[in-house]
Design a protein around this motif. Structure first.
Motif, mmCIF file in Angstrom:
data_model
loop_
_atom_site.group_PDB
_atom_site.id
_atom_site.type_symbol
_atom_site.label_atom_id
_atom_site.label_comp_id
_atom_site.label_asym_id
_atom_site.label_seq_id
_atom_site.Cartn_x
_atom_site.Cartn_y
_atom_site.Cartn_z
ATOM 1 N N GLY A 198 0.794 -1.225 0.000
ATOM 2 C CA GLY A 198 0.000 0.000 0.000
ATOM 3 C C GLY A 198 0.823 1.270 0.000
ATOM 4 N N GLY A 199 0.489 2.188 -0.889
ATOM 5 C CA GLY A 199 1.203 3.458 -0.973
ATOM 6 C C GLY A 199 0.301 4.624 -0.597
ATOM 7 N N ASP A 200 0.881 5.826 -0.641
ATOM 8 C CA ASP A 200 0.110 7.027 -0.345
ATOM 9 C C ASP A 200 -0.849 7.349 -1.478
ATOM 10 O OD1 ASP A 200 1.438 7.290 1.998
ATOM 11 O OD2 ASP A 200 2.941 8.697 1.221
ATOM 12 N N ASP A 201 -0.429 6.939 -2.668
ATOM 13 C CA ASP A 201 -1.281 7.149 -3.830
ATOM 14 C C ASP A 201 -0.945 6.101 -4.875
ATOM 15 O OD1 ASP A 201 -3.259 8.272 -5.266
ATOM 16 O OD2 ASP A 201 -2.432 10.298 -5.248
ATOM 17 N N VAL A 202 -1.737 6.054 -5.920
ATOM 18 C CA VAL A 202 -1.487 5.097 -6.997
ATOM 19 C C VAL A 202 -0.500 5.737 -7.976
ATOM 20 C CG1 VAL A 202 -2.562 3.903 -8.943
ATOM 21 C CG2 VAL A 202 -3.747 4.027 -6.736
ATOM 22 N N PRO A 203 0.665 5.118 -8.191
ATOM 23 C CA PRO A 203 1.643 5.728 -9.098
ATOM 24 C C PRO A 203 1.074 5.929 -10.513
ATOM 25 C CG PRO A 203 2.651 3.927 -7.868
ATOM 26 C CD PRO A 203 1.177 3.878 -7.578
ATOM 27 N N ALA A 204 1.416 7.069 -11.110
ATOM 28 C CA ALA A 204 0.912 7.387 -12.448
ATOM 29 C C ALA A 204 1.346 6.344 -13.475
ATOM 30 C CB ALA A 204 1.414 8.775 -12.852
ATOM 31 N N THR A 205 2.513 5.722 -13.246
ATOM 32 C CA THR A 205 2.999 4.706 -14.203
ATOM 33 C C THR A 205 1.990 3.556 -14.322
ATOM 34 O OG1 THR A 205 4.273 3.827 -12.349
ATOM 35 C CG2 THR A 205 5.502 5.017 -14.028
ATOM 36 N N TRP A 206 1.380 3.204 -13.202
ATOM 37 C CA TRP A 206 0.406 2.098 -13.254
ATOM 38 C C TRP A 206 -0.798 2.489 -14.110
ATOM 39 C CZ3 TRP A 206 -0.027 0.487 -7.345
ATOM 40 C CH2 TRP A 206 1.254 0.110 -6.895
ATOM 41 N N LEU A 207 -1.252 3.716 -13.925
ATOM 42 C CA LEU A 207 -2.413 4.178 -14.701
ATOM 43 C C LEU A 207 -2.073 4.191 -16.183
ATOM 44 C CD1 LEU A 207 -3.545 7.124 -12.393
ATOM 45 C CD2 LEU A 207 -4.469 4.802 -12.478
ATOM 46 N N ASP A 208 -0.844 4.618 -16.500
ATOM 47 C CA ASP A 208 -0.408 4.649 -17.901
ATOM 48 C C ASP A 208 -0.370 3.244 -18.491
ATOM 49 O OD1 ASP A 208 0.028 7.315 -17.660
ATOM 50 O OD2 ASP A 208 2.218 7.185 -17.475
ATOM 51 N N GLN A 209 0.061 2.286 -17.668
ATOM 52 C CA GLN A 209 0.270 0.932 -18.188
ATOM 53 C C GLN A 209 -1.000 0.077 -18.182
ATOM 54 O OE1 GLN A 209 3.819 -0.780 -16.307
ATOM 55 N NE2 GLN A 209 4.898 1.155 -16.603
ATOM 56 N N LEU A 210 -2.081 0.637 -17.679
ATOM 57 C CA LEU A 210 -3.356 -0.069 -17.664
ATOM 58 C C LEU A 210 -4.038 0.096 -19.030
ATOM 59 C CD1 LEU A 210 -5.178 -1.558 -15.559
ATOM 60 C CD2 LEU A 210 -6.224 0.660 -15.057
ATOM 61 N N ALA A 211 -4.608 -0.986 -19.541
ATOM 62 C CA ALA A 211 -5.321 -0.909 -20.824
ATOM 63 C C ALA A 211 -6.644 -0.179 -20.617
ATOM 64 C CB ALA A 211 -5.599 -2.321 -21.336
ATOM 65 N N VAL A 212 -7.136 0.436 -21.683
ATOM 66 C CA VAL A 212 -8.480 1.012 -21.613
ATOM 67 C C VAL A 212 -9.443 -0.155 -21.398
ATOM 68 C CG1 VAL A 212 -10.274 2.212 -22.926
ATOM 69 C CG2 VAL A 212 -7.893 2.989 -23.056
ATOM 70 N N GLY A 213 -10.313 -0.023 -20.436
ATOM 71 C CA GLY A 213 -11.212 -1.130 -20.077
ATOM 72 C C GLY A 213 -10.659 -1.951 -18.922
ATOM 73 N N GLY A 214 -9.391 -1.697 -18.579
ATOM 74 C CA GLY A 214 -8.742 -2.485 -17.524
ATOM 75 C C GLY A 214 -9.045 -1.943 -16.133
#
Ligand code: SAH
Length: 277
Positions: free
Chosen positions: A218-234
């Motif tokens: 668990g982090g303080d927030d969700v890293p932007a890299t994860w959001l970038d690497q998520l597929a649309v619909g994911g």
């Protein structure tokens, strides 16, 4: 179909993100292990260690019961607690959790409790593993596509994921646990599990885009890299500190129009840390 990295592969993920890494002696992350090799993809029926599997299971000791029966009881409890997805229940019934815990703790392997796995880390409760994977599977017919797991730990959750997803990329920042997971997973011969030693805060761009991303830390927030690497619909699920100051499960759905974020129940996960050690 999916692009798969060669083995071993040097990760270049840190190339553009150098400043994010400042841990002493942080080595470049590398894709270290494909856990096993087998011809056909393991479907839900490819129960590791079951009769006919390539590796004969060692007789279960210390459980006092056939481990399949104990797991079936755990699965019934999970269903009573509200886990409904049959893919998830089957996967939880298939993976021998007792193989991932210290021998002194084998008797607790199927209880709904988190257990120490070394280096100050823990294997999550079965209920939490099942709940998180169920949330990722929501609205997805059949198997999930490529999944990124942050925090391999002992490898248990990666093994469960391997039953519901086509490919699992699991990254761990502690070398000792990365090696341990590789050893523990080897006999399962899960050809679709790829273990990576590196900083999961950077994600793993080589496998992106992911149908799902799951963090076991668990982090303080969700890293932007994860959001970038998520597929649309994911979907992404991660324990995260809420504005109220406590850790809760956060689910993020990436749509064509942006991100939908839901904050769910409170949880207690080990901290997400940057760098490797
Ligand atoms: N899924 C695991 C649970 C492991 S506990 C299992 O089934 O055993 C969470 C793990 O996340 C720990 O091993 C911890 O070292 C790891 N972790 C924390 N921050 C990380 C990061 N930035 N990258 C990769 N792993 C991380």
């Amino acid at each position: 179909m999916s692009q798969r990295p060669g083995f071993p592969v040097k990760l270049s993920q840190t190339g553009a993100a150098g400043p994010a890494k400042k841990a002493a002696g942080a080595a470049p992350a590398r894709l270290a292990a494909k856990v096993g090799v087998r011809g056909p993809a393991p479907g839900a029926s490819a129960v590791p260690g079951s009769a006919g599997a390539a590796v004969a299971p060692a007789p279960v000791t210390g459980l006092g019961l056939d481990s399949g029966a104990v797991r079936a009881r755990m699965v019934r409890k999970l269903a009573e607690q509200g886990v409904q997805d049959s893919r998830v229940l089957e996967a939880m019934g298939s993976v021998e959790r007792h193989r991932f815990v210290e021998s002194a703790l084998v008797n607790q392997a199927y209880e709904d409790t988190s257990l120490p796995i070394g280096l100050g880390q823990t294997i999550s409760k079965p209920n939490v593993v099942a709940r998180m994977i169920e949330l990722l599977c929501q609205g997805v017919p059949g198997k999930l596509g490529r999944v990124l797991e942050i925090g391999t730990g002992c490898g248990y959750q990666a093994a469960v994921l391997s039953h519901v997803a086509t490919e699992v990329y699991s990254i761990e920042r502690l070398r000792g646990l990365h090696e341990k997971a590789r050893t523990l997973l080897r006999p399962f011969r899960l050809h679709n599990v790829h273990l990576i030693f590196g900083d999961g805060m950077l994600g793993y761009p080589k496998g992106a885009p992911y149908a799902a991303i799951i963090s076991a830390a668990g982090g303080d927030d969700v890293p932007a890299t994860w959001l970038d690497q998520l597929a649309v619909g994911g979907r992404l699920i991660a324990p995260t500190i809420t504005p109220a100051g406590h850790q809760a499960l956060v689910v993020i759905h990436k749509t064509e129009h942006g991100f939908e974020r839901q904050v769910l129940e409170a949880v207690h996960f080990v901290p997400l840390k940057s760098g490797v050690a």
